[in-house]
Design a protein around this motif. Sequence first.
Motif, PDB file in Angstrom:
ATOM      1  N   ARG A   1     -18.599  -0.424  10.172  1.00 13.74           N
ATOM      2  CA  ARG A   1     -18.554   0.895  10.814  1.00 13.74           C
ATOM      3  C   ARG A   1     -17.419   1.772  10.305  1.00 13.74           C
ATOM      4  O   ARG A   1     -17.456   2.990  10.424  1.00 13.74           O
ATOM      5  CB  ARG A   1     -18.371   0.722  12.326  1.00 13.74           C
ATOM      6  N   TRP A   2     -16.391   1.151   9.777  1.00 14.57           N
ATOM      7  CA  TRP A   2     -15.160   1.879   9.427  1.00 14.57           C
ATOM      8  C   TRP A   2     -15.359   2.808   8.226  1.00 14.57           C
ATOM      9  O   TRP A   2     -15.927   2.435   7.227  1.00 14.57           O
ATOM     10  CB  TRP A   2     -14.064   0.851   9.159  1.00 14.57           C
ATOM     11  N   ARG A   3     -14.897   4.044   8.384  1.00 18.70           N
ATOM     12  CA  ARG A   3     -14.876   5.010   7.271  1.00 18.70           C
ATOM     13  C   ARG A   3     -13.464   5.565   7.157  1.00 18.70           C
ATOM     14  O   ARG A   3     -12.933   6.100   8.120  1.00 18.70           O
ATOM     15  CB  ARG A   3     -15.812   6.201   7.556  1.00 18.70           C
ATOM     16  N   ALA A   4     -12.861   5.461   5.993  1.00 20.38           N
ATOM     17  CA  ALA A   4     -11.498   5.962   5.807  1.00 20.38           C
ATOM     18  C   ALA A   4     -11.484   7.487   5.829  1.00 20.38           C
ATOM     19  O   ALA A   4     -12.437   8.115   5.374  1.00 20.38           O
ATOM     20  CB  ALA A   4     -10.939   5.450   4.488  1.00 20.38           C
ATOM     21  N   PRO A   5     -10.398   8.082   6.359  1.00 19.54           N
ATOM     22  CA  PRO A   5     -10.271   9.544   6.305  1.00 19.54           C
ATOM     23  C   PRO A   5     -10.135   9.999   4.842  1.00 19.54           C
ATOM     24  O   PRO A   5      -9.705   9.210   4.006  1.00 19.54           O
ATOM     25  CB  PRO A   5      -8.976   9.833   7.049  1.00 19.54           C
ATOM     26  N   HIS A   6     -10.468  11.238   4.578  1.00 18.27           N
ATOM     27  CA  HIS A   6     -10.353  11.730   3.195  1.00 18.27           C
ATOM     28  C   HIS A   6      -8.888  11.955   2.840  1.00 18.27           C
ATOM     29  O   HIS A   6      -8.102  12.330   3.666  1.00 18.27           O
ATOM     30  CB  HIS A   6     -11.118  13.044   3.032  1.00 18.27           C
TER      31      HIS A   6
ATOM     32  N   CYS B   1       2.498   3.965   1.492  1.00 18.19           N
ATOM     33  CA  CYS B   1       2.380   2.704   2.231  1.00 18.19           C
ATOM     34  C   CYS B   1       1.142   1.953   1.736  1.00 18.19           C
ATOM     35  O   CYS B   1       0.148   2.568   1.341  1.00 18.19           O
ATOM     36  CB  CYS B   1       2.286   2.988   3.719  1.00 18.19           C
ATOM     37  N   GLY B   2       1.208   0.617   1.742  1.00 20.46           N
ATOM     38  CA  GLY B   2       0.120  -0.159   1.155  1.00 20.46           C
ATOM     39  C   GLY B   2      -1.083  -0.334   2.071  1.00 20.46           C
ATOM     40  O   GLY B   2      -2.214  -0.008   1.714  1.00 20.46           O
ATOM     41  N   ILE B   3      -0.842  -0.846   3.274  1.00 18.72           N
ATOM     42  CA  ILE B   3      -1.945  -1.293   4.128  1.00 18.72           C
ATOM     43  C   ILE B   3      -1.800  -0.751   5.544  1.00 18.72           C
ATOM     44  O   ILE B   3      -0.693  -0.668   6.073  1.00 18.72           O
ATOM     45  CB  ILE B   3      -1.990  -2.838   4.138  1.00 18.72           C
ATOM     46  N   ALA B   4      -2.940  -0.384   6.123  1.00 15.17           N
ATOM     47  CA  ALA B   4      -2.976   0.150   7.490  1.00 15.17           C
ATOM     48  C   ALA B   4      -3.592  -0.863   8.435  1.00 15.17           C
ATOM     49  O   ALA B   4      -4.597  -1.495   8.122  1.00 15.17           O
ATOM     50  CB  ALA B   4      -3.810   1.428   7.532  1.00 15.17           C
TER      51      ALA B   4
ATOM     52  N   ALA C   1      -6.683  -2.270   6.268  1.00 19.41           N
ATOM     53  CA  ALA C   1      -7.326  -1.542   5.167  1.00 19.41           C
ATOM     54  C   ALA C   1      -6.278  -0.978   4.213  1.00 19.41           C
ATOM     55  O   ALA C   1      -5.180  -0.599   4.630  1.00 19.41           O
ATOM     56  CB  ALA C   1      -8.182  -0.405   5.712  1.00 19.41           C
ATOM     57  N   GLU C   2      -6.630  -0.898   2.943  1.00 19.37           N
ATOM     58  CA  GLU C   2      -5.730  -0.303   1.960  1.00 19.37           C
ATOM     59  C   GLU C   2      -5.733   1.215   2.101  1.00 19.37           C
ATOM     60  O   GLU C   2      -6.792   1.829   2.204  1.00 19.37           O
ATOM     61  CB  GLU C   2      -6.186  -0.672   0.540  1.00 19.37           C
ATOM     62  N   PHE C   3      -4.541   1.805   2.077  1.00 11.65           N
ATOM     63  CA  PHE C   3      -4.471   3.265   2.163  1.00 11.65           C
ATOM     64  C   PHE C   3      -5.100   3.923   0.927  1.00 11.65           C
ATOM     65  O   PHE C   3      -5.699   4.978   1.022  1.00 11.65           O
ATOM     66  CB  PHE C   3      -3.011   3.725   2.276  1.00 11.65           C
ATOM     67  N   SER C   4      -4.939   3.282  -0.218  1.00 15.11           N
ATOM     68  CA  SER C   4      -5.352   3.948  -1.454  1.00 15.11           C
ATOM     69  C   SER C   4      -6.858   4.167  -1.527  1.00 15.11           C
ATOM     70  O   SER C   4      -7.314   5.191  -2.028  1.00 15.11           O
ATOM     71  CB  SER C   4      -4.878   3.150  -2.666  1.00 15.11           C
ATOM     72  N   ASN C   5      -7.653   3.212  -1.003  1.00 11.09           N
ATOM     73  CA  ASN C   5      -9.103   3.369  -1.133  1.00 11.09           C
ATOM     74  C   ASN C   5      -9.880   3.075   0.145  1.00 11.09           C
ATOM     75  O   ASN C   5     -11.115   3.113   0.159  1.00 11.09           O
ATOM     76  CB  ASN C   5      -9.624   2.481  -2.277  1.00 11.09           C
TER      77      ASN C   5
ATOM     78  N   THR D   1       3.654  -3.464   1.912  1.00  9.41           N
ATOM     79  CA  THR D   1       3.970  -2.772   3.151  1.00  9.41           C
ATOM     80  C   THR D   1       2.728  -2.597   4.026  1.00  9.41           C
ATOM     81  O   THR D   1       1.669  -2.208   3.542  1.00  9.41           O
ATOM     82  CB  THR D   1       4.551  -1.370   2.861  1.00  9.41           C
ATOM     83  N   VAL D   2       2.889  -2.903   5.313  1.00  9.93           N
ATOM     84  CA  VAL D   2       1.811  -2.737   6.276  1.00  9.93           C
ATOM     85  C   VAL D   2       2.327  -1.848   7.405  1.00  9.93           C
ATOM     86  O   VAL D   2       3.425  -2.081   7.921  1.00  9.93           O
ATOM     87  CB  VAL D   2       1.375  -4.100   6.873  1.00  9.93           C
ATOM     88  N   ALA D   3       1.559  -0.838   7.768  1.00 12.21           N
ATOM     89  CA  ALA D   3       1.914  -0.008   8.919  1.00 12.21           C
ATOM     90  C   ALA D   3       1.043  -0.417  10.097  1.00 12.21           C
ATOM     91  O   ALA D   3      -0.177  -0.429   9.994  1.00 12.21           O
ATOM     92  CB  ALA D   3       1.703   1.468   8.602  1.00 12.21           C
ATOM     93  N   GLU D   4       1.685  -0.774  11.201  1.00 12.93           N
ATOM     94  CA  GLU D   4       0.961  -1.153  12.414  1.00 12.93           C
ATOM     95  C   GLU D   4       0.818   0.046  13.332  1.00 12.93           C
ATOM     96  O   GLU D   4       1.670   0.924  13.335  1.00 12.93           O
ATOM     97  CB  GLU D   4       1.775  -2.188  13.180  1.00 12.93           C
ATOM     98  N   GLY D   5      -0.208   0.061  14.160  1.00 16.70           N
ATOM     99  CA  GLY D   5      -0.333   1.130  15.147  1.00 16.70           C
ATOM    100  C   GLY D   5      -0.828   2.433  14.550  1.00 16.70           C
ATOM    101  O   GLY D   5      -0.505   3.513  15.048  1.00 16.70           O
ATOM    102  N   VAL D   6      -1.621   2.349  13.475  1.00 14.37           N
ATOM    103  CA  VAL D   6      -2.199   3.564  12.901  1.00 14.37           C
ATOM    104  C   VAL D   6      -3.396   3.962  13.775  1.00 14.37           C
ATOM    105  O   VAL D   6      -4.430   3.313  13.743  1.00 14.37           O
ATOM    106  CB  VAL D   6      -2.657   3.342  11.444  1.00 14.37           C
TER     107      VAL D   6
END
Length: 396
Positions: free
Chosen positions: A391-396, A368-371, A165-169, A349-354
């Motif tokens: 089901r996924w909802r990004a944190p605010h 960072c770009g992608i989680a 998922a994109e961190f930005s949105n 950039t992708v962060a693994e293990g979020v």
Amino acid sequence: MSLAALRVMVVEDHGFQRRMALRLLADLGIGQVQEAAEGAAALHVLETASSPPDVILVDLDMPGMDGIEFIGHVAQRRLARAVALVSALDPALLNTVQMMARAYGLYVLGSIEKPLSIEKLEDLLTRYEEHLLEVEKDDHVDVDLVDLRRALREGEIVPWFQPQAEFSNGKVVGVEALARWERDGLVIRPQHFVHLLEADGLATELTDVILEGALRWKRRWQDDGMRLNLSVNVSPATLHDPGAADRYQQMVESHGLSPSEVVLEVTESQLMADAALGLGVLARLRLKGFGLSIDDFGTGYSSLAQLSQVPFTELKIDQGFVFGAHAQSRKRAVVEASLDLARKLQLETVAEGVEAVEDWQMLAELGCGIAQGYLVGMPVAAEDLAESVRRWRAPH
Ligand code: C2E
Ligand code: CA
Ligand code: CA
């Protein structure tokens, strides 16, 4: 196993803290609890016990035998199944102790900062239960090479998918394909078979099978209105296969897709081992428009010079640096440096293990770009991906 059935030991020199731990454990319904006020006494109890406790909660900072020495003894003599560190100490030091215990083969649940609370304890002990489930599912897998070859041929080895998922949105924009062996209703993870296939000379076949399966699903999702980039892991041997680039291009195009929607992941360590040999294939893949990702970044000791020579498009920060980075300044420093480097080399950039919301927030702030990680979604069978994304909802 339910929480209440766990056997827990508390090793803590401070009387008030120890009583508080015991009371919280009782509140969680845990009845089988042992206690000790210092390391030597705890070891004595453990050595005379009929069976080891599931979890020992250890205070690191104790007079006499400190928690670090105590854990060393527990690990070497297998006196418990898991330990959890309880401490007010520097997170970097906690991290070192965790690594030490893991190196001895002891399962480390993690560390809790004082003061203890019922939520922190419950969280930690639930992690132990989850670990047990994983071990039951996964630990004792017998793999027979003849059976494995057959499985690969007959399509029992398939891609599962983990969302990115994109961190930005918060939008899910891609998936990583992860190999699974679906054998007699059991799902076997790659750590049990990928190295065997590679050693058996079947690495390129594995990559082909996973890529082909994943492309078929990507096409289906796209026809259903879900556009997802696809990342696929390639084995080192693939980089020595001069036909790989043309073959992948044909596979992608035969599904009416474009190489620019596909990222091939190469681990940093395998790249360094095979750098010169692999460069030709990597360059050709890049020329055809495939994305190229450096996987497990931070674990492979590549130099800046080496990195700048390979036509990468993406840097994937290893989960070891991501998990818990919000609370550990050294991990955070590695993450920041990796993101800086990626920016300078113009890499995605992708962060693994979020896994934790706090890590998500920190990475988002750092740009960072992608989680990718359990927070967004576990790897799932292809049929279950759409539901997982929904089901996924990004944190605010
Ligand atoms: P990897 O490429 O680094 O894949 C990420 C691994 O981290 C996956 O394990 C994934 O399930 C796990 N993971 C994802 N998010 C989290 C998280 O939030 N927390 C934690 N603790 N773990 C997380 P998996 O699927 O068991 O794969 C293990 C490795 O096996 C992969 O590591 C990759 O190196 C290899 N592998 C998987 N599929 C293939 C394949 O098709 N070909 C090759 N050559 N290797 C593969
Ligand atoms: Ca990967
Ligand atoms: Ca990785």
